[in-house]
Scaffold this motif. Structure first.
Motif, PDB file in Angstrom:
ATOM      1  N   ILE A  76       0.879  -1.172   0.000  1.00 29.37           N
ATOM      2  CA  ILE A  76       0.000   0.000   0.000  1.00 29.37           C
ATOM      3  C   ILE A  76       0.911   1.214   0.000  1.00 29.37           C
ATOM      4  CG2 ILE A  76      -1.765   1.294   1.239  1.00 29.37           C
ATOM      5  CD1 ILE A  76      -2.687  -1.324   2.497  1.00 29.37           C
ATOM      6  N   ILE A  77       0.737   2.089  -0.992  1.00 30.00           N
ATOM      7  CA  ILE A  77       1.611   3.248  -1.172  1.00 30.00           C
ATOM      8  C   ILE A  77       0.769   4.520  -1.070  1.00 30.00           C
ATOM      9  CG2 ILE A  77       3.217   4.373  -2.768  1.00 30.00           C
ATOM     10  CD1 ILE A  77       3.501   1.544  -4.108  1.00 30.00           C
ATOM     11  N   ASP A  78       1.262   5.481  -0.280  1.00 28.72           N
ATOM     12  CA  ASP A  78       0.607   6.783  -0.189  1.00 28.72           C
ATOM     13  C   ASP A  78       0.823   7.516  -1.510  1.00 28.72           C
ATOM     14  OD1 ASP A  78      -0.533   9.182   0.496  1.00 28.72           O
ATOM     15  OD2 ASP A  78       0.840   9.615   2.136  1.00 28.72           O
ATOM     16  N   ASP A  79      -0.266   7.963  -2.136  1.00 29.67           N
ATOM     17  CA  ASP A  79      -0.170   8.583  -3.459  1.00 29.67           C
ATOM     18  C   ASP A  79       0.573   9.914  -3.421  1.00 29.67           C
ATOM     19  OD1 ASP A  79      -0.751   8.672  -6.261  1.00 29.67           O
ATOM     20  OD2 ASP A  79      -2.310  10.141  -5.834  1.00 29.67           O
ATOM     21  N   LEU A  85       3.361   2.324   2.941  1.00 33.15           N
ATOM     22  CA  LEU A  85       2.756   2.295   4.266  1.00 33.15           C
ATOM     23  C   LEU A  85       2.620   0.878   4.810  1.00 33.15           C
ATOM     24  CD1 LEU A  85      -0.102   4.866   3.653  1.00 33.15           C
ATOM     25  CD2 LEU A  85       2.131   5.265   4.689  1.00 33.15           C
ATOM     26  N   TYR A  86       2.471  -0.090   3.919  1.00 34.52           N
ATOM     27  CA  TYR A  86       2.248  -1.470   4.340  1.00 34.52           C
ATOM     28  C   TYR A  86       2.747  -2.402   3.251  1.00 34.52           C
ATOM     29  CZ  TYR A  86      -0.188  -5.663   5.953  1.00 34.52           C
ATOM     30  OH  TYR A  86      -0.477  -6.921   6.388  1.00 34.52           O
ATOM     31  N   LEU A 102      -6.811   2.566   7.309  1.00 35.31           N
ATOM     32  CA  LEU A 102      -6.160   3.693   6.643  1.00 35.31           C
ATOM     33  C   LEU A 102      -6.918   4.986   6.897  1.00 35.31           C
ATOM     34  CD1 LEU A 102      -5.506   1.946   3.228  1.00 35.31           C
ATOM     35  CD2 LEU A 102      -3.825   2.421   4.994  1.00 35.31           C
ATOM     36  N   TYR A 107      -4.613   6.120  -2.031  1.00 29.58           N
ATOM     37  CA  TYR A 107      -3.555   5.122  -1.901  1.00 29.58           C
ATOM     38  C   TYR A 107      -3.468   4.286  -3.175  1.00 29.58           C
ATOM     39  CZ  TYR A 107      -4.197   6.416   2.933  1.00 29.58           C
ATOM     40  OH  TYR A 107      -4.316   7.135   4.092  1.00 29.58           O
ATOM     41  N   LEU A 109      -2.725   0.496  -4.438  1.00 28.83           N
ATOM     42  CA  LEU A 109      -2.585  -0.904  -4.062  1.00 28.83           C
ATOM     43  C   LEU A 109      -1.798  -1.576  -5.176  1.00 28.83           C
ATOM     44  CD1 LEU A 109      -6.230  -1.738  -2.937  1.00 28.83           C
ATOM     45  CD2 LEU A 109      -4.344  -0.849  -1.576  1.00 28.83           C
ATOM     46  N   ASN A 123      -9.422   5.221  -2.942  1.00 36.02           N
ATOM     47  CA  ASN A 123      -9.765   6.539  -2.414  1.00 36.02           C
ATOM     48  C   ASN A 123     -10.604   6.345  -1.173  1.00 36.02           C
ATOM     49  OD1 ASN A 123     -10.265   9.207  -1.995  1.00 36.02           O
ATOM     50  ND2 ASN A 123     -11.204   9.591  -3.972  1.00 36.02           N
TER      51      ASN A 123
END
Length: 124
Positions: A76-79, A85-86, A102, A107, A109, A123
């Protein structure tokens, strides 16, 4: 009489709690696209890919996977920041994984497989 009123109050409280929990636990569907790490290295034979679009379903903190997504490396990546993040390795045959709660935001995936990856926008 006092015990009856306490019992009724307790039952009303418990029914209200389940209604609130159902309101916030929404089903979110994320449709995934495919990407390649290095498109010039793709040779014959091509890896088999699904003919229909792949989607994952999120219900609360439970993520339901399509059968084509395991095994893979899930992130999981913060945009905004691009920060991971995970991250979790999804073993073959896994159908459901638990993800962290979250905060609101956008984000990415990502499911990384050999030389390709599936990704989608979440979102919250």
């Amino acid at each position: 009489m006092k015990k009856l009123s306490i019992l009724i109050t307790l039952l009303l409280f418990l029914s209200f709690q389940s209604a609130v929990a159902q309101e916030y636990a929404q089903k979110i569907e994320v449709y995934l696209q495919i990407g390649f790490d290095d498109p010039t290295s793709i040779g014959f034979p091509y890896n088999r890919m699904p003919s229909k679009s792949i989607e994952v379903t999120i219900f609360g903190t439970s993520l339901n996977l399509d059968k084509h997504l395991s095994p893979s490396l899930f992130t999981i990546i913060d945009d905004r920041s691009g920060e991971i993040l995970y991250s979790q390795y999804v073993v073959a045959g896994t159908q459901t994984i638990n993800i962290p709660q979250l905060p609101g935001g956008i984000y990415i995936l990502k499911f990384k497989k050999e030389d390709s990856y599936y990704w989608g926008i979440l979102n919250v």
